[in-house]
Design a protein around this motif. Structure first.
Motif, PDB file in Angstrom:
ATOM      1  N   UNK A   1      23.976  10.782 -26.637  1.00 47.00           N
ATOM      2  CA  UNK A   1      24.003   9.329 -26.764  1.00 47.00           C
ATOM      3  C   UNK A   1      25.447   8.812 -26.718  1.00 47.00           C
ATOM      4  N   UNK A   2      25.614   7.601 -26.258  1.00 43.67           N
ATOM      5  CA  UNK A   2      26.932   6.981 -26.156  1.00 43.67           C
ATOM      6  C   UNK A   2      27.329   6.422 -27.516  1.00 43.67           C
ATOM      7  N   UNK A   3      28.532   6.731 -27.941  1.00 44.11           N
ATOM      8  CA  UNK A   3      29.044   6.209 -29.202  1.00 44.11           C
ATOM      9  C   UNK A   3      29.295   4.711 -29.072  1.00 44.11           C
ATOM     10  N   UNK A   4      28.729   3.904 -29.960  1.00 47.50           N
ATOM     11  CA  UNK A   4      28.952   2.450 -29.857  1.00 47.50           C
ATOM     12  C   UNK A   4      30.398   2.059 -30.121  1.00 47.50           C
ATOM     13  N   UNK A   5      31.120   2.888 -30.858  1.00 46.50           N
ATOM     14  CA  UNK A   5      32.506   2.556 -31.183  1.00 46.50           C
ATOM     15  C   UNK A   5      33.458   2.900 -30.050  1.00 46.50           C
ATOM     16  N   UNK A   6      33.353   4.142 -29.519  1.00 46.35           N
ATOM     17  CA  UNK A   6      34.302   4.609 -28.497  1.00 46.35           C
ATOM     18  C   UNK A   6      33.798   4.439 -27.076  1.00 46.35           C
ATOM     19  N   UNK A   7      32.479   4.301 -26.910  1.00 50.34           N
ATOM     20  CA  UNK A   7      31.910   4.173 -25.574  1.00 50.34           C
ATOM     21  C   UNK A   7      31.824   5.476 -24.808  1.00 50.34           C
ATOM     22  N   UNK A   8      31.991   6.606 -25.499  1.00 50.07           N
ATOM     23  CA  UNK A   8      31.922   7.914 -24.844  1.00 50.07           C
ATOM     24  C   UNK A   8      30.728   8.696 -25.374  1.00 50.07           C
TER      25      UNK A   8
END
Length: 256
Positions: A21-28
């Motif tokens: 899943x994509x981290x909502x904070x870093x976008x990675x």
């Protein structure tokens, strides 16, 4: 050849098999960072791959990467699994292809992967933790051998021998390419330069008559001092012939 050490295997299992899943904070995500690491290694080699450098490429801090990749050792395993998962994406095995075509397709797909990702040939095989990419690759490769008359153990040994041939000759081919000057694709000039000194040092060609004859034959035919790519293709043919011989003359099934 680099050793694959320092891996936290239990952490690696979680990294390999969890949803990326994509981290909502870093976008990675683990998947996106792994793909970025593969691209970096393809361009600059595995030595250029550090967590700090990868963080710069991803536009995040190094600390933001660790939850997604573990340490560098785990990252390399993630990269290998990523590459394994995409090896057959560009390979189409015709419907109804016979076992020779299927085994050849396996060899060619792995050979192409070694050329596209040279760093994978620099890593010594050990006891890798299988991820989804490697598991899919293994299943696909065994399917090419399944049902043709080999035992399970013979299938495993045949596949291992085939992939060892591919990786060994690919590594040798890449080493030869790295030793040549830019734009140089033959060894004719190099051999012409060193032959007088070598002949003087050896003293007499009759000292090693077969070696001289074979090396000259190879040079005359290919313009190369050695030809690992030719050895790869010859080796695949020999493995295919060996499988055919085994199927024509079945043994007791113990793989010997």
């Amino acid at each position: 050849m680099a050793k694959r050490t320092g891996v936290d295997e239990f952490n690696l299992i979680g990294l390999l098999w969890r949803d990326s899943s994509v981290s909502p904070r870093s976008g990675i995500s683990t998947q996106s960072v792994t793909a970025l690491a593969v691209d970096l290694a393809d361009r600059e080699g595995l030595d250029a791959l550090t967590v700090r450098r990868l963080a710069e490429e991803a536009g995040v801090t190094a600390m933001a990467l660790y939850p997604h990749i573990g340490g560098r050792a785990e990252l390399v395993e993630l990269m290998l699994d990523h590459v394994a998962g995409v090896i057959y994406e560009a390979v189409t095995i015709p419907e109804g292809a016979d076992w020779r075509e299927r085994v050849t397709a396996i060899a060619e797909a792995n050979w192409a992967s070694c050329q596209a990702h040279p760093w994978i040939t620099d890593l010594a095989a050990g006891r890798p933790v299988p991820g989804p990419g490697a598991s899919t690759k293994y299943e696909t490769e065994l399917r090419a051998l399944d049902g043709i008359g080999l035992t399970d153990i013979e299938m495993e040994h045949t596949l291992t021998a085939l992939l060892s041939l591919v990786h060994g000759t690919a590594r040798a081919t890449l080493a030869v390419q790295r030793s040549r000057a830019p734009g140089e694709d033959q060894d004719t000039d190099w051999w012409s330069n060193i032959e007088p000194a070598l002949t003087a040092a050896i003293g007499d060609e009759a000292r090693f008559p077969i070696a001289w004859r074979v090396s000259r034959s190879l040079g005359d035919l290919t313009g190369k001092a050695n030809d690992p790519e030719g050895a790869y293709r010859r080796g695949v043919g020999l493995i295919l012939d060996g499988i055919a011989k085994r199927l024509d003359t079945p043994t007791s099934g113990n793989g010997r």
